[in-house]
Design a protein around this motif. Structure first.
Motif, PDB file in Angstrom:
ATOM      1  N   TRP A  92      41.595 -17.562 -11.208  1.00 13.20           N
ATOM      2  CA  TRP A  92      41.970 -16.153 -11.266  1.00 13.20           C
ATOM      3  C   TRP A  92      42.150 -15.571  -9.869  1.00 13.20           C
ATOM      4  O   TRP A  92      43.125 -14.872  -9.587  1.00 13.20           O
ATOM      5  CB  TRP A  92      40.920 -15.381 -12.066  1.00 13.20           C
ATOM      6  N   HIS A 133      44.675  -5.548 -11.299  1.00  6.18           N
ATOM      7  CA  HIS A 133      45.416  -6.354 -12.254  1.00  6.18           C
ATOM      8  C   HIS A 133      44.925  -6.004 -13.651  1.00  6.18           C
ATOM      9  O   HIS A 133      43.758  -5.705 -13.837  1.00  6.18           O
ATOM     10  CB  HIS A 133      45.188  -7.837 -11.978  1.00  6.18           C
ATOM     11  N   SER A 134      45.829  -6.046 -14.570  1.00  2.00           N
ATOM     12  CA  SER A 134      45.431  -5.625 -15.915  1.00  2.00           C
ATOM     13  C   SER A 134      44.509  -6.668 -16.531  1.00  2.00           C
ATOM     14  O   SER A 134      44.663  -7.859 -16.300  1.00  2.00           O
ATOM     15  CB  SER A 134      46.675  -5.483 -16.789  1.00  2.00           C
ATOM     16  N   TRP A 149      47.886 -21.223  -7.709  1.00  2.00           N
ATOM     17  CA  TRP A 149      47.354 -21.198  -9.073  1.00  2.00           C
ATOM     18  C   TRP A 149      47.867 -22.413  -9.840  1.00  2.00           C
ATOM     19  O   TRP A 149      47.104 -23.080 -10.550  1.00  2.00           O
ATOM     20  CB  TRP A 149      47.776 -19.912  -9.793  1.00  2.00           C
ATOM     21  N   ALA A 182      44.478  -7.581 -19.404  1.00  2.00           N
ATOM     22  CA  ALA A 182      45.254  -8.449 -20.299  1.00  2.00           C
ATOM     23  C   ALA A 182      45.705  -9.704 -19.567  1.00  2.00           C
ATOM     24  O   ALA A 182      45.629 -10.812 -20.094  1.00  2.00           O
ATOM     25  CB  ALA A 182      46.466  -7.688 -20.833  1.00  2.00           C
ATOM     26  N   LEU A 183      46.146  -9.500 -18.307  1.00  2.00           N
ATOM     27  CA  LEU A 183      46.595 -10.644 -17.513  1.00  2.00           C
ATOM     28  C   LEU A 183      45.447 -11.617 -17.289  1.00  2.00           C
ATOM     29  O   LEU A 183      45.585 -12.839 -17.422  1.00  2.00           O
ATOM     30  CB  LEU A 183      47.142 -10.143 -16.180  1.00  2.00           C
ATOM     31  N   GLU A 184      44.281 -11.031 -16.970  1.00  2.00           N
ATOM     32  CA  GLU A 184      43.142 -11.904 -16.707  1.00  2.00           C
ATOM     33  C   GLU A 184      42.756 -12.682 -17.961  1.00  2.00           C
ATOM     34  O   GLU A 184      42.488 -13.878 -17.925  1.00  2.00           O
ATOM     35  CB  GLU A 184      41.964 -11.074 -16.187  1.00  2.00           C
ATOM     36  N   TRP A 185      42.743 -11.979 -19.087  1.00  3.80           N
ATOM     37  CA  TRP A 185      42.444 -12.653 -20.355  1.00  3.80           C
ATOM     38  C   TRP A 185      43.459 -13.747 -20.626  1.00  3.80           C
ATOM     39  O   TRP A 185      43.116 -14.861 -21.031  1.00  3.80           O
ATOM     40  CB  TRP A 185      42.466 -11.659 -21.515  1.00  3.80           C
ATOM     41  N   GLY A 186      44.713 -13.399 -20.337  1.00  2.00           N
ATOM     42  CA  GLY A 186      45.783 -14.352 -20.598  1.00  2.00           C
ATOM     43  C   GLY A 186      45.597 -15.621 -19.800  1.00  2.00           C
ATOM     44  O   GLY A 186      45.671 -16.739 -20.328  1.00  2.00           O
ATOM     45  N   LEU A 187      45.317 -15.447 -18.502  1.00  2.00           N
ATOM     46  CA  LEU A 187      45.147 -16.620 -17.650  1.00  2.00           C
ATOM     47  C   LEU A 187      43.940 -17.443 -18.075  1.00  2.00           C
ATOM     48  O   LEU A 187      43.938 -18.672 -18.024  1.00  2.00           O
ATOM     49  CB  LEU A 187      45.000 -16.184 -16.196  1.00  2.00           C
ATOM     50  N   PHE A 216      45.250 -16.633  -8.201  1.00  3.67           N
ATOM     51  CA  PHE A 216      46.419 -15.939  -8.740  1.00  3.67           C
ATOM     52  C   PHE A 216      46.509 -14.511  -8.231  1.00  3.67           C
ATOM     53  O   PHE A 216      47.589 -14.011  -7.930  1.00  3.67           O
ATOM     54  CB  PHE A 216      46.343 -15.950 -10.269  1.00  3.67           C
ATOM     55  N   SER A 217      45.364 -13.863  -8.120  1.00  7.26           N
ATOM     56  CA  SER A 217      45.386 -12.413  -7.935  1.00  7.26           C
ATOM     57  C   SER A 217      44.975 -11.957  -6.543  1.00  7.26           C
ATOM     58  O   SER A 217      44.949 -10.771  -6.269  1.00  7.26           O
ATOM     59  CB  SER A 217      44.438 -11.774  -8.953  1.00  7.26           C
TER      60      SER A 217
END
Lengths: 669, 561
Positions: free
Chosen positions: A421, A540-541, A437, A543-548, A424-425
């Motif tokens: 994470w 970062h949202s 990533w 949702a993005l973190e959950w997604g990753l 990525f962020s």
């Protein structure tokens, strides 16, 4: 308790002295092993005391220095023998003494009956001493002492079976490659000391003093130089590209050594060092980018090699290189806490894996020995079906494998996911983030694959042993299985102290204790990042973190499924694959020929150059001149000698001639 | 005024005279007497350590002074003028320390002409001690030459197969340098306007740079051969391989230090402008020496030759440190001289042990000895790692300070290349160690080797103890040297600037940058050394405080004498 921090390295040192000087006379294995183990357990107890005292203190006061004496003082240079306790070194002390204690205990069983039992424990204690010095020293030079000390012990323990040429070679290779890194470490130290001293009159190598003057280090040039020099040191010690090739060879040492030195502690020294020097690295995005790229590339590269090895320890060795790559990836993206966190969880599950493989090798060795087979007890192609015979080893091994593969709920998941994470962020590397990533993600896929390949080949399927040999397979004794169980438990629970924020909120507001704990150490860097980098505040949202997170779990599952398909469902596919692409398989199996390339590029030219300088320059040129001068003198004297005949009439003739000449000169002038 | 130094220097001479009276067949008595004399001499030297006052400033820091007029031939006034400062103190101790060890190592190694051998060794000690304590330059020259003769015989009579070649090569190489030094020395004497040969007086003489250049070169050649520096080193491998063990030990431990000591004591402070001018050249040769000798050492097949080449590399570090001309560099160089004496001396002893047992020194004849000789293996390993410069052993402290000092000075690029020496030393030493000690014990001749006996262990124990002591607590050495080193730096840098002023005043602007950001640099920081501004006090009051001597020439206490 803090006052007694010096006891932590002292106990193992006492162990070294007792076993080193008298071990040969003691002979009794229980006494020798007991002394060595108790020494480390003693350190562990003190370390626990220190940890609890630190916890009881307010966050910003959690540091303590104890100077024993001044070691070197020359002009403006001063280096103490002194210790620094802060949250970071406390974590390292706990890992080293905790995992170290378990491995010492394990070794008593594993090394039973070995020739040179006392020598083994002397080295192991010496290693622990050096490692503790490395992580608790309060200045760069003392860290370097530990740094070289662990290198020495690594050399001694890899070469423990010194009658084997391969062991001697591996030890030497490890030491020399580490020395290449040390070259960088020293230059980093020199540059650091000289820069602050020369420009700001701050002549110090003490960590806390350096950190308190961190503002003096400008962003860019110098920080990059210092950072890259130190990182060269780290690539040697922590087996990163380009200096990683010694680590797989280091598997020549006894298996507990691989667990302690080449998985849990020594090889993580580079990560610790970058953590310690974080205030320099944060000033140089370039250095951080190099660290991140090298880490990411190593993680991926080593994982590819891991997929094709058949020696159980070599798979784990490449896995270690790969996991260390993750840690450097974390450091390189400024996620220091995540890197140290992965260092800790990795110490748990990788020690468990190595010790588990040791248990397997131990059992295999005995079984094969019984039937007088000379098959390789480390080759997974000779194993299979061990889970029925060795249930404890199997279960603990499985737990650690799940942990390293990154399945939610186990320690490796929390730390690895956090690294991915952050890669990525993070606000540091912009467009490169996605590449970093991707490297990490693909490596995660491969990790899950080769680890489960290992488990399936070793513990599942039909045994490849003869029936008689299989009959002689036994679960290891308690002294071996107890450390396995402890480490397996830690491989599960160890992750929960570093719960990612997102998950913690879901689980009812469980905080990230680990991040909070290390906060004071990395505060400067975190603040610096927050203030100097524009994207640092960008949210970062979730949702993005959950997604990753979902993606990385999916990746892990894919790897496992892939391994299951290839090694359980239809075990013939791998063979078909290797016969379809023989060149590729060979290249991977041969570790991409890196050793051969190094030999070709560095080792052989050096030898040839040495030979030429000796036979060509020394003997021909320099001595040629020297002997030539002597020859010329001798030649002239040989000519002149003809005048000294010893005959009186010759001399008389000469006198007459001379007189004639003189007279002639006077007459005709 | 005590006579400690004279007693120290001439006790071996008395010992040699006594040995002459002993029948040549009673080898036991000869050995015991020689050993006893050297041990007594070591004990005599110990009060030098306790009686030495590091912070004394009188007489240029020289202590235990003795001065007696000796030869007065018309205008030439040679005197017997001796004394030591922090720089020579430890070299004297090194000499007296290594002698008993060297003599003890000959007990079984030398069976022929024992009487003459022992006499040579003791006479050698006289020469070495005399050279280190001489303040009178002429006296120094005499002792310098005195050393040469016993060593020539030791190599030429008790050496190996090719001993005559090696001995003559050693002799002529050294002689060429010494003769030029003699010429320069006499020139210096006349430039100084006659009188005596007092070194401290010569320090005050200002010479024009051109003269300095030639005289520096003459001195430097003599010393560089002795060090030996690349490319003048080729006598060393021959001399070492052919010399008997005790000869090699003394050669490595002490004789080579004459060269480096010569630079520190004579060539650099006497000719500061030339020193500044030739620093890049000498640093380059030193660094080439480190890398070159390491590469050559790597491919040697003879253990002793390998150790000899490693000597060249180690001495390269010393020279680099010395020419860094700052406290760390010179202190490191001095320490490295002592370390090299201990470690390389020990290595030659180790080679001697196995040579006595197997009568071969070829690496390929060995292998797997660790199994057969565990005590030997342990000691060998400790010494090997000391030679590699592992922290905790003596080798590290010296090497580290040398590199640190040269990195701090203008020699940064050289320092970086020299640092790569830490890789190379590990390569050649560990490879050698592996081939000799590790592996299978296949050769039947090696399978019957005996481990070290009590005498051999007794030889090695003091060396091993010193390896650890100097590695863990080097401060007694550094602290007692540093005022003398400061003085030497002041002499070399200070005079240098005065001379420069005479040529080009504009070029003499202060180089040191005084920190402007006082707030950023805490004044109370105990680690911060003093970067002295323009007016420096006469001499450092605190031995621990390093001084970056400033532009202005310090008023030396010795100047008034």
């Amino acid at each position: 308790m803090l006052e007694y921090v010096w006891l932590i390295p002292l106990f193992p040192l006492i162990g070294v002295l007792i076993n080193g000087l008298f071990g040969k006379k003691i002979k009794n294995e229980a006494v020798i092993g007991g002394i060595a183990t108790l020494a480390v357990v003693g350190s562990f107890v003190v370390a626990c005391g220190i940890l609890f005292q630190l916890i009881s203190m307010p966050g910003e006061e959690r540091h303590f220095e104890k100077t024993i004496f001044t070691w070197i003082q020359s002009g403006t240079f001063k280096a103490d023998i002194g210790f620094l306790v802060d949250p970071l070194s406390a974590v390292m002390l706990m890992v080293v003494t905790g995992v170290g204690s378990l491995i010492h205990l394990y070794s008593i069983g594993y090394m039973h009956g070995e020739e040179g039992f006392y020598r083994y424990f002397t080295y192991l204690n010496l290693f622990t001493f050096s490692m503790l010095l490395l992580v608790s020293g309060n200045n760069l030079l003392l860290m370097f002492v530990g740094w070289e000390g662990v290198g020495l012990c690594s050399y001694l323990l890899i070469g423990y079976y010194f009658h084997k040429k391969s062991a001697g070679d591996a030890g030497k290779k490890a030491f020399v490659m580490n020395r290449v890194g040390d070259f960088g470490f020293l230059l980093g130290l020199f540059t650091m000391w000289w820069f602050l001293g020369h420009n700001y009159n701050v002549w110090t190598i003490n960590f806390r003093e350096l950190a308190s003057h961190a503002d003096l280090i400008p962003a860019g040039g110098v920080a990059t130089a210092i950072g890259l020099f130190f990182f060269l040191g780290a690539t040697g010690k922590s087996a990163q590209i380009p200096l990683y090739t010694w680590l797989p060879d280091a598997m020549e040492g006894p298996t507990p050594v691989s667990a302690l030195i080449h998985a849990a502690t020594m090889v993580t020294a580079g990560v610790y060092m970058i953590g310690r020097m974080n205030f320099v690295y944060i000033k140089s995005p370039t250095a951080l980018l190099v660290v991140a790229c090298v880490g990411g590339a190593t993680a991926l590269f080593a994982a590819t090699i891991g997929t094709a090895q058949n020696d159980i320890k070599r798979v784990l060795a490449y896995s270690t290189v790969s996991q260390l790559g993750y840690m450097f990836l974390a450091m390189g993206v400024g996620a220091f806490t995540a890197g140290i966190f992965h260092l800790m969880t990795h110490a748990f599950f990788k020690a468990c894996l190595f010790l588990g493989s040791g248990s397997v090798i131990h059992a295999m060795h005995h079984a094969l020995h019984h039937v007088h087979s000379d098959a390789d007890p480390q080759d997974m192609r000779n194993m299979g079906g061990l889970r029925k015979k060795m249930p404890i080893t199997f279960l603990t091994f499985l737990i650690a494998t799940i942990a390293i593969a990154g399945i939610p709920g186990f320690a490796g998941f929390f730390s690895k996911d956090e690294i991915l994470w952050q890669a990525f962020s993070n606000p540091l590397h912009g467009e490169v983030n996605i590449v970093l990533w991707a490297f990490g993600a693909v490596a995660a896929l491969l990790t899950a694959f080769y680890m489960f390949r290992l488990v399936f080949m070793t513990f599942f399927g039909e045994t490849k042993l003869s029936e008689k040999a299989y009959h002689h397979l036994h679960e290891s004794p308690a002294v071996i299985t107890i450390p396995l169980i402890c480490l397996a438990i830690l491989s599960v629970l160890g992750g929960y102290i570093g719960m990612p924020k997102l998950l913690g909120e879901v689980l009812g507001g469980m905080p990230n204790y680990f991040e909070h704990w290390l906060e004071p150490v990395f505060a400067y860097s975190n603040n610096y990042m927050a203030h100097s980098l524009p994207g640092a505040h960008g949210e970062h949202s979730p949702a993005l973190e959950w997604g990753l997170m979902g993606v990385s779990v999916l990746i892990a599952c894919c790897g496992i499924a892939f391994a299951y398909a290839l090694y359980i469902v239809s075990p013939t596919i791998p063979e078909k694959f290797t016969s379809a692409f023989p060149a590729l398989h060979r290249a991977v199996y041969k570790k991409w020929y890196v050793d051969e390339i190094y030999d070709f590029c560095f080792v052989n030219p050096c030898k040839a150059l040495g030979g030429f300088l000796w036979k060509g320059f020394d003997v021909v040129v320099v001595d040629g001149i020297v002997n030539g001068v002597a020859g010329i003198v001798k030649g002239f004297s040989g000519i002149l000698r003809y005048s000294q005949t010893g005959y009186v009439h010759n001399y008389a003739y000469g006198m007459v001639l001379g007189t004639v000449v003189i007279v002639a000169v006077y007459v005709f002038r | 005024m005590s006579h400690l130094l004279s007693i120290l220097t001439f006790t071996p001479l008395i010992g040699a005279l006594i040995l002459m009276l002993v029948p040549k067949d009673s080898k036991g008595a000869l050995r015991s007497i020689a050993l006893a004399v050297s041990v007594v001499n070591f004990l005599i030297s110990l009060p030098l350590i306790t009686g030495f006052d590091p912070v004394a400033t009188a007489n240029g820091g020289m202590q235990f002074l003795e001065k007696t007029p000796w030869i007065a031939a018309g205008p030439f006034q040679m005197s017997y003028h001796v004394g030591i400062d922090g720089i020579s103190l430890w070299l004297v101790i090194l000499t007296t320390f290594i002698m008993p060890i060297a003599i003890l190592s000959t007990y079984t190694a030398v069976e022929e002409k024992v009487k003459e051998y022992m006499i040579c060794l003791l006479l050698l000690e006289v020469g070495m001690l005399g050279a280190f304590i001489s303040i009178d330059l002429f006296l120094f020259y005499i002792f310098w030459e005195v050393m040469l003769i016993p060593m020539y015989f030791i190599i030429g009579i008790w050496g190996g197969k090719n001993r005559i070649y090696a001995a003559v090569k050693f002799f002529i190489y050294t002689m060429v340098g010494s003769l030029l030094m003699l010429v320069a020395l006499i020139t210096l004497y006349f430039k100084a306007g006659g009188g005596d040969f007092n070194l401290l007086r010569f320090y005050e003489v200002s010479l024009d740079p051109a003269t300095q250049t030639w005289m520096f070169l003459a001195f430097a050649l003599a010393f560089a051969i002795k060090v030996p520096m690349f490319p003048l080193h080729t006598w060393l491998p021959d001399a070492h391989t052919e010399a008997p063990t005790a000869g090699s030990v003394i050669l490595a431990a002490v004789l080579l230090k004459m060269g480096t000591y010569g630079f520190v004591r004579f060539a650099m402070p006497l000719f500061p402008d030339a020193t500044a001018r030739f620093t890049p050249l000498i640093a380059t040769l030193s660094v080439i020496g480190i890398v070159y000798a390491s590469l050559v050492a790597m491919v040697q097949q003879d253990v002793k030759k390998l150790v000899a080449y490693s000597s060249v590399a180690h001495l390269g570090f010393v020279m680099l440190g010395v020419f860094a001309l700052n406290q760390q560099g010179i202190a490191g160089g001095m320490l490295q001289m002592l370390n090299h004496g201990v470690s390389t001396g020990a290595l030659f002893l180790i080679v001697g042990f196995i040579y006595e047992r197997r009568h071969t020194r070829l690496i390929s004849d060995f292998g797997g000895l660790a199994k057969q000789m565990p005590v030997f293996a342990t000691i060998f390993m400790i010494v090997t790692f000391s030679s590699i410069g592992l922290p905790g052993t003596n080798g590290f402290v010296g090497e580290f300070l040398v590199l640190l000092g040269s990195f701090e000075s203008a020699l940064k690029p050289w320092a970086i290349i020299a640092t790569s020496g830490v890789i190379l030393s590990a390569v050649y030493m560990l490879w050698m160690f592996q081939r000799v000690m590790f592996g299978e014990l296949t050769n039947p001749k090696n399978q019957v080797l005996k481990d070290l006996n009590a005498r051999e262990i007794a030889i090695m124990v003091p060396l091993v103890a010193l390896i650890f002591f100097m590695g863990i607590y080097p401060r007694p050495f550094i602290d007692s040297m540093s005022p003398s080193i400061d003085r030497m730096i002041a002499q070399t840098k200070g005079k240098n600037r005065v001379a420069q002023l005479q040529i080009a005043p504009a070029a003499a602007a202060p180089v040191q940058v005084i920190p402007a950001a006082a707030g950023a640099a805490p004044a109370a920081d105990p680690h911060a050394g003093m970067q002295m501004p323009a007016a420096a006090p006469a001499a450092p009051a605190d031995p621990h405080a390093g001084m970056q001597m400033p532009a202005a020439a310090p008023a030396e206490g010795a100047a008034q004498h």
